[in-house]
Scaffold this motif. Structure first.
Motif, PDB file in Angstrom:
ATOM      1  N   TYR A 131       3.077  17.025 -19.842  1.00  0.00           N
ATOM      2  CA  TYR A 131       4.303  17.802 -19.866  1.00  0.00           C
ATOM      3  C   TYR A 131       4.667  18.146 -21.304  1.00  0.00           C
ATOM      4  CZ  TYR A 131       6.839  13.589 -21.342  1.00  0.00           C
ATOM      5  OH  TYR A 131       7.258  12.485 -22.039  1.00  0.00           O
ATOM      6  N   TYR A 159       4.922  21.185 -16.421  1.00  0.00           N
ATOM      7  CA  TYR A 159       4.232  19.985 -15.964  1.00  0.00           C
ATOM      8  C   TYR A 159       2.886  20.382 -15.359  1.00  0.00           C
ATOM      9  CZ  TYR A 159       9.022  18.148 -16.093  1.00  0.00           C
ATOM     10  OH  TYR A 159      10.288  17.795 -16.464  1.00  0.00           O
ATOM     11  N   THR A 161      10.646  23.146 -19.191  1.00  0.00           N
ATOM     12  CA  THR A 161       9.613  22.120 -19.273  1.00  0.00           C
ATOM     13  C   THR A 161       8.488  22.447 -18.298  1.00  0.00           C
ATOM     14  OG1 THR A 161      11.258  20.448 -19.841  1.00  0.00           O
ATOM     15  CG2 THR A 161       9.110  19.655 -19.098  1.00  0.00           C
TER      16      THR A 161
END
Length: 543
Positions: free
Chosen positions: A224, A234, A232
C-alpha cells in the motif's frame, strides 16, 4: 394566588418526571453498551491468527475472538455507510446551492433530479481520483526522489521504510487504526474475489457451488501507498495452499470508501525467471550464493535460469567448477556462463546477460553475488512485473557488519540466523536500485544500461530514471525475502568524485546501526568509565 402556586407544583413535578426518565434511559443505554461491547485484551491481531489449543478455555477464547472480529466488521461497515452518507449530503448541499443560484425554478417548478445528479457526480468524482492517481498506468517523474514507495504487509507484520529512531523495519501494527485499516482491506479483497461481478471476467455459468471461495488464511501479501492529494492504493495477493494461481485485487481509497479498481487471476506456474549475476573474482562469495541458489531455486522454485557474466580470467576456472559441481549433484543444467576478458563493469555485465538469452520474452532478475533471496521473493518478482506495464524495484534489507552486530559472541552465527529484520542488524537500502525484476523487452525498449558508466555505482540509477521518465509503472516496496549480505567494501582512488562520494556513503551506511556506531565512537569514554567504576568498587571493598 392559588393558581400560580398550583402551576409551579405541576411544573416542578413535570421537571422531576423528565429527569427521572432521562436517568432511566441512561441506565438502560449503559446496560446495553456493557452487554454488547466486545471484550478486549489489548493484543489485537490481524485475521488468521489463532492461539494455542487449551480445551474449554481455548474454545471460549476462539468464540470471543470470532465475536470481536464480526463486531469490528460491523463497526467498519457502519463507519463506511455513515461516511458515504455524509459525503453524499455535502455534495447534495453544494449542488443544490449552485442550482438555486443559477436557475431556482424551471417552468415554475423546483429543480428535479438533484439526488440522481448528486449520486452520478459523486461517483464521477471518486473515479476521477483513481484516474489521477498512479494506479493503472505509470506517471512521468523528474527523478528517483519523486517516487512514492509502497510499504508491504502480511497478515501479521508491516515492513516499512520510514523508521526514524524509534520505529523498526519490521513491526506488528501496534496502532488500532492501522490494524483496523489492514483488516478492512483484506476483507474487502475477499469480498471482491468471492462475490465477483460481470467485469471481473468470471464465467456466469459457474455457480456459487462450483466457485472456489477464499478466506483470510489465503491472504499472502499486500502493498500500500498513499498519494496525499488523491488517496491510498492497495495491491493484494491471495493463493490457495495447494494451488499455483494467485488472485490479485487492486483497491483504492480516494479519501472515502474503498473502490474496486480491478480483480484478476494471475497464473505464474510457467513464468521463468532469468537470474543474471555479474561477477569478477569473489569465488568464495559465489560458492555461498550457489548454496542459496541450490536450496531456493533448484529444490523449491524449479522455474529459473541462471546467467553468470564473468569478467577476466582470474578465478574463471573455479566458477566453472562450482557450476559443474552443482549441475552434477542436482541434475540442473539451466545455466549460462558468459566470459568477458575485460575490466569489471556491472552495467555491461547485466546488459550482456540480458542479450545472451535467445528464447524470446523472459522475466529477468538483476542480482548480485552478495544477495540472499527466498522462494517467496521469486513469486513477488513474478507478481509485480508485467511486460509493457510495470517493473519491480524491491527495496533490499542490507545487513550490517556481523563482527559489530554480534561483537558479544565469540563468532557470528550462521548466515541463515542473521536474516532478521531488526534495527541493529540491518536497514532498508532505499537508496539502492540494483536489484530489479523486469521483462527483457521493456529493458531493451528503454535502451538498457548506460555503458559509459565505469567502475562502482551509477548505472542502476540511470536505468531507474529511464523508467521514471517513461510510461511504465514502477513498483517500489520493501520485501521481506531479499537480503544484502555484508562484505568488505573498497572505494578505489580511480573513481570519479561523485562515484567516490557515493561509495564512501554506502560503506558508512553498511557498517553498523546508529547505536552501534555510537558505542564505537564513545568506546574510550565507556572504557574509562568502567575503569573508574572498578577502582571505586575495589576501594570500597578494601576500606
Amino acid at each position: 394566588m392559588r393558581m400560580p402556586r398550583r402551576g409551579l407544583v405541576i411544573q416542578a413535578r413535570t421537571r422531576w418526571l423528565l429527569v427521572g426518565l432521562a436517568l432511566l434511559f441512561s441506565l438502560v443505554l449503559l446496560m446495553y453498551l456493557l452487554e454488547c461491547a466486545p471484550q478486549t485484551d489489548g493484543n489485537g491481531s490481524l485475521p488468521g491468527v489463532v492461539g494455542e489449543s487449551m480445551g474449554k478455555e481455548y474454545y471460549q477464547a476462539l468464540l470471543q475472538e470470532q465475536e470481536e472480529h464480526y463486531q469490528n466488521r460491523a463497526t467498519s461497515l457502519k463507519r463506511q455507510i455513515a461516511q458515504l452518507k455524509q459525503e453524499l449530503q455535502e455534495m447534495s448541499d453544494k449542488l443544490k446551492s449552485l442550482q438555486e443560484k443559477k436557475s431556482p425554478k424551471v417552468n415554475g417548478m423546483n429543480y428535479q433530479g438533484t439526488k440522481e445528479q448528486t449520486s452520478n457526480d459523486l461517483l464521477e468524482f471518486l473515479h476521477s481520483q483513481i484516474d489521477k492517481a498512479e494506479v493503472s498506468v505509470g506517471a512521468k517523474l523528474p527523478s528517483e526522489y519523486g517516487v512514492i514507495p509502497f510499504e508491504s504487509f502480511t497478515s501479521m507484520k508491516v515492513f516499512q521504510l520510514e523508521m526514524g529512531l524509534t520505529r523498526h523495519p519490521e513491526e506488528k501494527p501496534v496502532r488500532k487504526d492501522k490494524r483496523d485499516e489492514l483488516v478492512e482491506v483484506i476483507e474487502a479483497g475477499l469480498e471482491v474475489i468471492n462475490n465477483p461481478d460481470e467485469e471481473d471476467g468470471q464465467d456466469e455459468e459457474d455457480g456459487v457451488g462450483d466457485r472456489q471461495l477464499y478466506s483470510e488464511n489465503d491472504f499472502i501479501e499486500g502493498y500500500y501507498r498513499t498519494e496525499r492529494d488523491k488517496g491510498t492504493q492497495y495491491e493484494l495477493f491471495y493463493k490457495k495452499m495447494d494451488g499455483m494461481e494467485y488472485r490479485h485485487v487492486t483497491l483504492f481509497r480516494p479519501f472515502g470508501p474503498l473502490m474496486k479498481v480491478k480483480s484478476e487471476t494471475v497464473d505464474i506456474s510457467r513464468s521463468i525467471i532469468n537470474i543474471i549475476v555479474p561477477l569478477a573474482g569473489r569465488t568464495e562469495a559465489f560458492a555461498q550464493f550457489m548454496q542459496n541458489f541450490r536450496d531456493v531455486c533448484i529444490h523449491q522454485d524449479k522455474r529459473v535460469h541462471l546467467t553468470v557474466v564473468y569478467f577476466g580470467q582470474d578465478g574463471l576456472s573455479e566458477v566453472k567448477s562450482i557450476l559443474e559441481s552443482v549441475a552434477r549433484e542436482t541434475d540442473f543444467h539451466n545455466y549460462t556462463l558468459v566470459s568477458l576478458n575485460e575490466e569489471f563493469n556491472r552495467g555491461r555485465g547485466l546488459d550482456m546477460g540480458a542479450r545472451a538469452w535467445e528464447k524470446g520474452e523472459v522475466l529477468m532478475f538483476f542480482c548480485d553475488v552478495d544477495v540472499y533471496f527466498t522462494a517467496e521473493f521469486l513469486n513477488s518478482c513474478r507478481l509485480n512485473a508485467e511486460p509493457g506495464k510495470k517493473v519491480f524495484y524491491p527495496v533490499v534489507f542490507s545487513l550490517y557488519n556481523p563482527a559489530i552486530v554480534y561483537a558479544n559472541q565469540d563468532i557470528p552465527p550462521p548466515v541463515e540466523q542473521q536474516l532478521v529484520h531488526k534495527k541493529d542488524s540491518g536497514f532498508w537500502r532505499d537508496f539502492g536500485f540494483g536489484m530489479t525484476c523486469q521483462y527483457r523487452t521493456d529493458f531493451l525498449t528503454v535502451g538498457g544500461f548506460d555503458l559509459e558508466v565505469k567502475g562502482w555505482g551509477g548505472e542502476d540509477v540511470h536505468l531507474y530514471r529511464k523508467y521514471l521518465h517513461g510510461d511504465l509503472m514502477v513498483v517500489r516496496t520493501p520485501v521481506p525475502g531479499l537480503f544484502h549480505l555484508w562484505h568488505e567494501k573498497h572505494c578505489a582512488d580511480e573513481l570519479a568524485p561523485e562515484q567516490y562520494r557515493m561509495c564512501i556513503q554506502s560503506k558508512a551506511m553498511n557498517e553498523a546501526s546508529h547505536s552501534h556506531l555510537g558505542m564505537l565512537v564513545f568506546r574510550d569514554e565507556i572504557e574509562a568509565h568502567l575503569r573508574k567504576q572498578a577502582y571505586r568498587t575495589n576501594s570500597e571493598a578494601a576500606a
